[in-house]
Design a protein around this motif. Structure first.
Motif, PDB file in Angstrom:
ATOM      1  N   ASP A   7       0.667  -1.220  -0.081  1.00  0.00           N
ATOM      2  CA  ASP A   7       0.076  -0.029  -0.053  1.00  0.00           C
ATOM      3  C   ASP A   7       0.703   1.307   0.064  1.00  0.00           C
ATOM      4  OD1 ASP A   7      -2.376  -1.396   0.041  1.00  0.00           O
ATOM      5  OD2 ASP A   7      -2.201  -1.792   2.440  1.00  0.00           O
ATOM      6  N   ARG A   8       1.908   1.092   0.607  1.00  0.00           N
ATOM      7  CA  ARG A   8       2.716   2.544   0.793  1.00  0.00           C
ATOM      8  C   ARG A   8       4.111   2.002   0.975  1.00  0.00           C
ATOM      9  NH1 ARG A   8       4.723   5.185   4.927  1.00  0.00           N
ATOM     10  NH2 ARG A   8       3.810   3.780   6.302  1.00  0.00           N
ATOM     11  N   VAL A   9       5.117   2.764   0.339  1.00  0.00           N
ATOM     12  CA  VAL A   9       6.546   2.798   0.577  1.00  0.00           C
ATOM     13  C   VAL A   9       7.126   4.050   0.768  1.00  0.00           C
ATOM     14  CG1 VAL A   9       8.888   2.390  -0.517  1.00  0.00           C
ATOM     15  CG2 VAL A   9       6.932   0.819  -1.021  1.00  0.00           C
ATOM     16  N   GLN A  10       8.154   4.204   1.936  1.00  0.00           N
ATOM     17  CA  GLN A  10       8.572   5.493   2.265  1.00  0.00           C
ATOM     18  C   GLN A  10      10.052   5.289   2.148  1.00  0.00           C
ATOM     19  OE1 GLN A  10       7.462   7.165   5.691  1.00  0.00           O
ATOM     20  NE2 GLN A  10       8.717   8.784   5.887  1.00  0.00           N
ATOM     21  N   LEU A  11      10.882   5.954   1.437  1.00  0.00           N
ATOM     22  CA  LEU A  11      12.200   5.861   1.157  1.00  0.00           C
ATOM     23  C   LEU A  11      12.487   7.271   0.767  1.00  0.00           C
ATOM     24  CD1 LEU A  11      14.535   4.086   1.006  1.00  0.00           C
ATOM     25  CD2 LEU A  11      14.285   3.594  -1.273  1.00  0.00           C
ATOM     26  N   ASP A  12      13.375   8.001   1.527  1.00  0.00           N
ATOM     27  CA  ASP A  12      13.733   9.266   1.333  1.00  0.00           C
ATOM     28  C   ASP A  12      14.722   9.696  -0.138  1.00  0.00           C
ATOM     29  OD1 ASP A  12      12.529  10.158   3.558  1.00  0.00           O
ATOM     30  OD2 ASP A  12      14.248  10.116   4.804  1.00  0.00           O
ATOM     31  N   ASP A  13      14.469  10.501  -0.624  1.00  0.00           N
ATOM     32  CA  ASP A  13      15.280  10.796  -2.030  1.00  0.00           C
ATOM     33  C   ASP A  13      15.113   9.758  -2.819  1.00  0.00           C
ATOM     34  OD1 ASP A  13      15.975  13.049  -0.749  1.00  0.00           O
ATOM     35  OD2 ASP A  13      17.847  12.189   0.200  1.00  0.00           O
ATOM     36  N   ALA A  14      13.862   8.937  -2.908  1.00  0.00           N
ATOM     37  CA  ALA A  14      13.844   8.017  -4.218  1.00  0.00           C
ATOM     38  C   ALA A  14      12.329   8.055  -4.709  1.00  0.00           C
ATOM     39  CB  ALA A  14      13.728   6.620  -3.242  1.00  0.00           C
ATOM     40  N   THR A  15      12.420   7.797  -5.969  1.00  0.00           N
ATOM     41  CA  THR A  15      11.492   7.702  -6.930  1.00  0.00           C
ATOM     42  C   THR A  15      11.477   6.281  -7.495  1.00  0.00           C
ATOM     43  OG1 THR A  15      12.846   8.638  -8.703  1.00  0.00           O
ATOM     44  CG2 THR A  15      11.737  10.199  -7.438  1.00  0.00           C
ATOM     45  N   LEU A  16      10.184   6.185  -7.645  1.00  0.00           N
ATOM     46  CA  LEU A  16       9.664   4.968  -8.551  1.00  0.00           C
ATOM     47  C   LEU A  16      10.260   4.941  -9.938  1.00  0.00           C
ATOM     48  CD1 LEU A  16       8.219   2.208  -8.314  1.00  0.00           C
ATOM     49  CD2 LEU A  16       6.189   3.178  -8.956  1.00  0.00           C
ATOM     50  N   ALA A  17      11.117   3.976 -10.235  1.00  0.00           N
ATOM     51  CA  ALA A  17      11.702   4.023 -11.736  1.00  0.00           C
ATOM     52  C   ALA A  17      11.063   3.051 -12.353  1.00  0.00           C
ATOM     53  CB  ALA A  17      13.086   3.530 -11.627  1.00  0.00           C
ATOM     54  N   ARG A  18      10.399   1.944 -11.977  1.00  0.00           N
ATOM     55  CA  ARG A  18       9.909   0.872 -12.840  1.00  0.00           C
ATOM     56  C   ARG A  18       9.260  -0.009 -11.795  1.00  0.00           C
ATOM     57  NH1 ARG A  18      12.741  -2.896 -17.454  1.00  0.00           N
ATOM     58  NH2 ARG A  18      10.522  -3.885 -18.381  1.00  0.00           N
ATOM     59  N   GLN A  19       8.116  -0.600 -12.196  1.00  0.00           N
ATOM     60  CA  GLN A  19       7.306  -1.654 -11.584  1.00  0.00           C
ATOM     61  C   GLN A  19       6.772  -2.394 -12.359  1.00  0.00           C
ATOM     62  OE1 GLN A  19       3.944  -0.095  -9.120  1.00  0.00           O
ATOM     63  NE2 GLN A  19       3.603   1.468 -10.710  1.00  0.00           N
TER      64      GLN A  19
ATOM     65  N   ARG B  37      20.158   3.660   5.891  1.00  0.00           N
ATOM     66  CA  ARG B  37      18.843   4.604   5.800  1.00  0.00           C
ATOM     67  C   ARG B  37      17.419   3.872   6.368  1.00  0.00           C
ATOM     68  NH1 ARG B  37      19.499   7.470  -0.231  1.00  0.00           N
ATOM     69  NH2 ARG B  37      21.779   8.217   0.077  1.00  0.00           N
ATOM     70  N   ALA B  38      16.361   4.562   6.211  1.00  0.00           N
ATOM     71  CA  ALA B  38      15.309   4.027   6.676  1.00  0.00           C
ATOM     72  C   ALA B  38      14.220   3.547   5.472  1.00  0.00           C
ATOM     73  CB  ALA B  38      14.625   4.933   7.560  1.00  0.00           C
ATOM     74  N   LEU B  39      13.676   2.612   5.506  1.00  0.00           N
ATOM     75  CA  LEU B  39      12.759   2.089   4.462  1.00  0.00           C
ATOM     76  C   LEU B  39      11.579   1.842   5.102  1.00  0.00           C
ATOM     77  CD1 LEU B  39      11.616   1.189   1.706  1.00  0.00           C
ATOM     78  CD2 LEU B  39      12.864  -1.014   2.083  1.00  0.00           C
ATOM     79  N   GLY B  40      10.343   2.470   4.878  1.00  0.00           N
ATOM     80  CA  GLY B  40       9.138   2.334   5.673  1.00  0.00           C
ATOM     81  C   GLY B  40       8.283   1.556   4.302  1.00  0.00           C
ATOM     82  N   PHE B  41       7.296   1.114   4.851  1.00  0.00           N
ATOM     83  CA  PHE B  41       6.087   0.477   4.110  1.00  0.00           C
ATOM     84  C   PHE B  41       4.987   0.138   4.858  1.00  0.00           C
ATOM     85  CE2 PHE B  41       8.669  -2.935   6.169  1.00  0.00           C
ATOM     86  CZ  PHE B  41       7.921  -3.822   6.590  1.00  0.00           C
TER      87      PHE B  41
END
Length: 911
Positions: free
Chosen positions: A385-397, A418-422
């Motif tokens: 439902d959600r991804v939180q990763l600072d300074d990151a953009t979805l490149a491909r899925q 770094r922190a990876l939230g989801f």
């Protein structure tokens, strides 16, 4: 009879009552015809013999039986007896439809004033009654099995709901279809042939992808059973499909009524023309209601199975996984960060089959180069439902593969964290077409981190493994792990490759009447607004591999040297709880003594529903299926104590996987599963003695030899095993035990301790079997190099046979025993081709008063036992014993991998 006044008509109520009595009489007559038929009793007898045997032996593990709980017997009866009602339905539908014509009285019967429905409905009613009786006979057999085994909790309500009702409804639907077919065809045997083709086509079409129960006549979703959870919510989907198919069957009954043949003609065309005259009044009304019910229930079913839930056929799933491999497997070796810290909050809703997880990973770049992209993967049916990763953009899925690539605006530098939230949701809405979600249930939820969170990087574990399927989709025949010589593979661990060792903080919220359990120690436990929240936290490094369970548990506790021991179990499943606690105690004591200290302050066993049959080790937490531990009858001293053995095996994994983790290459499961098997066998030997271990070794040897012939790829030496269960379990047990016998337990255990000292809780490079064998050779010395190579690096078999045993009584009252040993040795390649090799090795040779393995065999029956050198060919062996012998043997306890262990023993000829 009394005269009737002209013009008077019987009262409608009396007319309906008369018709009802006529219907009952005709139905009784048709049912009696079936019940007096010799073929009926033959079919019933076959079904009872098959079903009775299946129920009697169901639930056996290594020759140890289980308590005959209703669930186990119902599952056995479904697999062995449920075909009989189907045969009865098809066969007697034809017999009843054609009975009058076969007896050539059809013209007389058809000339009566009885309406058409009076010829059809009683036959269907009779079949329903007979099928219900058949199902009840199956239940009676099951109850008798329970009583014969001393089980008095008969649960007759469950027998009815779990077996009688679904079996009868399915058979009735098939009987109605068979009746219609017999009405349509011009000859009874042709009708049976059509039904046979239908049954065969149904199986064939299912394998071709025609799997939806909406067009698979009479089909319903599977309903897994459990003592803990009963029918759960799974009965709902089956009930809707039963309603749908009952409506369709009703429409088929109306069609059979409309086309019913009367008189001499059997041709279909005139009956089709006359059908519209019969489809009037009540018949038309029944047809309209049936079709309306089928349409409405079918629409609701489609909404549940295809809208609320994803519907995917087996061929479609194969194609999807093939595409996934072609598109994503190249990412497998890309450098990715490692998870070092895990914090998750899991909201469980057991009655809603839903789990919402909010998590935060701390990730670290443990490579020597910057990482610019993070690859995330999650498993179906979980929704990200959600991804939180600072300074990151979805490149491909790739939504269909549950895979996404996030590009970092600022690369992750070596050593940087770094922190990876989801946030994820695992749920089942409504009901699926089949294969329901059994991981979240009203009582007995069992989920793991792969189902709740996200993983970093691509893994081949989710891809196709069947060789035929892979060839069909143009893939290489096999996905095999890296070779043992590939040192680069040591950078990845066998389990949870996206993390090394992590700290774990898990908060679980569930219903207030349930007890949640997760790895770690309880930090807080609160209840508010009908919900219970428990927080668990570890204080030692653990694998990024954890489970969460929740149920209405009874709890049994004990301690061992200040370590809390707990068994969470279903009320009523107390039979083996004490045995589990005792097995935990001796296992912890023995493994701490022989290997290294236990790293936790608690050890817990948690029961889960018998939807699957396994136990599994997580950090200080062991989920344990109700089927293999809690209903096993472990009290027979002459049987293998499977409860103790499985418990010891899973406790051993706290060392072999949760202290030492293997590299992700050939031989990995030897360091995990073979070592756990060996450790558990040490427990069994200490508890029951060396003589009792023979039973287990015999089972393992026979299973290994049987499994070799079904190897689809290549049999490999134990040190190169590629997750082949019969090698790392069965052969691993035999090889490790014989190594202990010849090299000495101290030498083997010193090598294991050295492996732990060097690699426990260590990150890459991870150990492989070459590391262990080097340590073992160092402890055993060069004199044993050839034995170690035979056990671990080659596929070695022997063929030893005892024969020509004679005995002579001496003047001093003792006995001289002489017998011959014929022995050979072979090396096999991966395809099973054997080459003979010279044999000159020690074998156990013995003389016995009772045949080893018999019920009354114990240490007192061992008259002599020595380890003697045995060479290729035939040689004589002589013993002098104090008591009269009855048996002799070479390798009598089956410690060697012998091609035919049944001829290792020979009876003594006293003539």
């Amino acid at each position: 009879p009394a005269p009737v006044r002209r013009g008077a008509l019987p009262a409608p109520r009396a007319d309906r009552a008369t018709r009802l009595r006529q219907l009952q009489a005709l139905a009784r007559q048709d049912a009696a015809f079936v019940l007096r038929s010799p073929a009926f009793f033959v079919l019933l007898g076959i079904g009872l013999l098959n079903g009775g045997a299946a129920m009697w032996f169901t639930g056996e593990w290594y020759g140890t039986g289980s308590y005959p709980v209703t669930r186990l017997l119902v599952e056995a009866l479904f697999g062995s007896f449920a075909l009989i009602p189907i045969i009865v339905a098809i066969y007697y539908a034809g017999e009843l439809v054609w009975r009058d014509r076969d007896r050539r009285v059809h013209e007389i019967v058809d000339a009566t004033a009885a309406p058409d429905w009076a010829h059809l409905i009683p036959k269907i009613v009779a079949i329903v009654v007979v099928l219900g009786a058949v199902a009840l006979v199956g239940v009676l057999a099951g109850v008798l099995v329970q009583l014969a085994k001393g089980h008095t909790d008969l649960e007759l309500g469950r027998w009815f709901l779990w077996f009688v009702l679904p079996v009868t409804i399915t058979a009735v639907h098939l009987a109605v279809l068979s009746v219609l077919v017999q009405v349509l065809v011009p000859q009874k045997f042709l009708g049976w042939g059509v039904m046979l083709l239908y049954v065969v086509a149904k199986v064939a079409l299912a394998t071709a992808g025609f799997e939806h129960n909406l067009y698979n006549y009479g089909a319903t979703p599977s309903v897994p059973l459990s003592d803990m959870n009963g029918l759960g919510r799974f009965w709902v989907g089956r009930a809707w499909f039963q309603l749908y198919w009952s409506a369709v069957a009703t429409a088929l009954v109306v069609a059979a009524y409309a086309l019913w043949r009367r008189g001499a003609t059997t041709e279909l065309r005139p009956r089709l023309a006359a059908a519209r005259w019969r489809l009037r009044g009540a018949a038309l009304g029944v047809l309209v209601v049936a079709l309306g019910t089928a349409l409405g229930s079918g629409a609701w079913i489609y909404y549940n199975t295809n809208v609320l839930n994803a519907y995917e056929t087996a061929p479609e799933a194969e194609e999807r996984l093939a595409r996934m491999e072609r598109e994503l497997l190249p990412f497998e070796r890309l450098p990715q960060p490692k998870i070092v810290d895990v914090v998750v909050d899991v909201q469980l809703h057991p009655r809603e089959a839903r789990a919402v997880t909010r998590g935060r990973y701390t990730i670290e770049n443990r490579t020597d180069a910057p990482i610019g992209e993070i690859h995330l993967r999650w498993n179906p049916p979980t929704r990200l439902d959600r991804v939180q990763l600072d300074d990151a953009t979805l490149a491909r899925q790739w939504p269909e593969h549950r895979y996404a690539i996030y590009r970092l605006a600022r690369s992750l530098q070596p050593g940087e964290r770094r922190a990876l939230g989801f946030e994820t949701t695992l749920e089942e809405r409504g009901f699926p077409n089949d294969r329901p979600l059994t991981r979240i249930v009203e009582n007995g939820t069992f989920v793991n981190n792969d189902e709740l969170g996200v993983s970093i990087g691509m893994s081949r574990d989710v891809l196709l493994t069947d060789r035929a399927e892979r060839r069909k989709h143009g893939l290489p025949p096999d996905l095999r792990p890296p070779k043992l010589e590939d040192d680069s593979a040591r950078a990845r661990r066998m389990l949870a490759a996206d993390g090394d060792w992590v700290s774990l903080d898990v908060t679980v919220t569930t219903d207030a009447d349930q007890t949640p359990v997760a790895p770690g120690y309880v930090v807080s436990d609160t209840v508010r607004d009908g919900r219970r929240t428990v927080r668990f936290r570890t204080d030692t490094p653990v694998n990024h591999f954890y489970s969460i369970q929740s149920a209405r548990y009874a709890v049994a506790r004990d301690t061992w040297r200040g370590t809390d021991l707990v068994v969470y179990h279903h009320p009523g499943h107390e039979a083996n709880v004490r045995r589990m606690l005792d097995a935990m105690k001796i296992s912890l004591e023995l493994f701490s003594e022989r290997f290294s200290p236990y790293q936790f302050r608690q050890a817990r066993i948690i029961e889960f529903p018998g939807y699957e049959d396994f136990a599994q080790a997580f950090a200080n937490t062991i989920p344990y299926s109700e089927s293999i531990g809690f209903v096993v009858r472990a009290a027979d001293p002459d049987k293998i104590d499977m409860v103790t053995y499985v418990t010891a095996h899973e406790i051993a994994h706290q060392w072999w996987a949760h202290q030492v983790m293997a590299s992700g290459q050939q031989g990995a499961t030897m360091l995990i599963e073979s070592f756990a098997q060996y450790s558990a066998l040490l427990v069994m030997e200490r508890l029951y003695g060396r003589d009792h271990v023979r039973k287990f070794l015999k089972y393992e040897l026979d299973r290994y030899l049987r499994s070799r012939g079904s190897e689809a790829v290549e049999e490999l030496p134990l040190a190169r095993v590629e997750n082949q269960a019969y090698i790392h379990y069965q052969k691993g047990t035999l090889a490790m035990y014989w190594a202990k016998e010849v090299l000495g337990e101290d030498a083997v255990d010193r090598a294991l301790r050295a492996l732990i000292r060097r690699y426990a809780f260590q990150a890459a490079p991870y150990p492989n079997t070459r590391d262990f064998l080097a340590l073992l050779r160092a402890e055993a010395g060069p004199a044993h190099d050839a034995l170690i190579a035979d056990l671990f690096e080659r596929i070695t078999l022997v063929d030893a046979k005892a024969t020509d045993a004679t005995v002579t009584k001496r003047a001093d009252g003792r006995w001289d025993v002489t017998f011959a040993i014929e022995a050979r040795k072979f090396y096999a390649d991966g395809t099973g081709r054997e080459t003979e090799a010279p044999l000159d090795e020690p074998f156990d040779v013995g003389v016995f008063a009772v045949r080893p393995g018999e019920r009354d065999f114990d240490s007192k029956a061992v008259l002599a036992m020595e380890r003697r050198p045995i060479r290729t060919g035939r040689q004589a062996v002589t013993f002098t014993v104090d008591r009269e012998p009855a048996w002799v043997g070479v390798d009598p306890y089956n410690k060697r991998i012998d091609r035919n262990s049944d001829d290792n023993l020979a009876a003594v000829d006293d003539g």
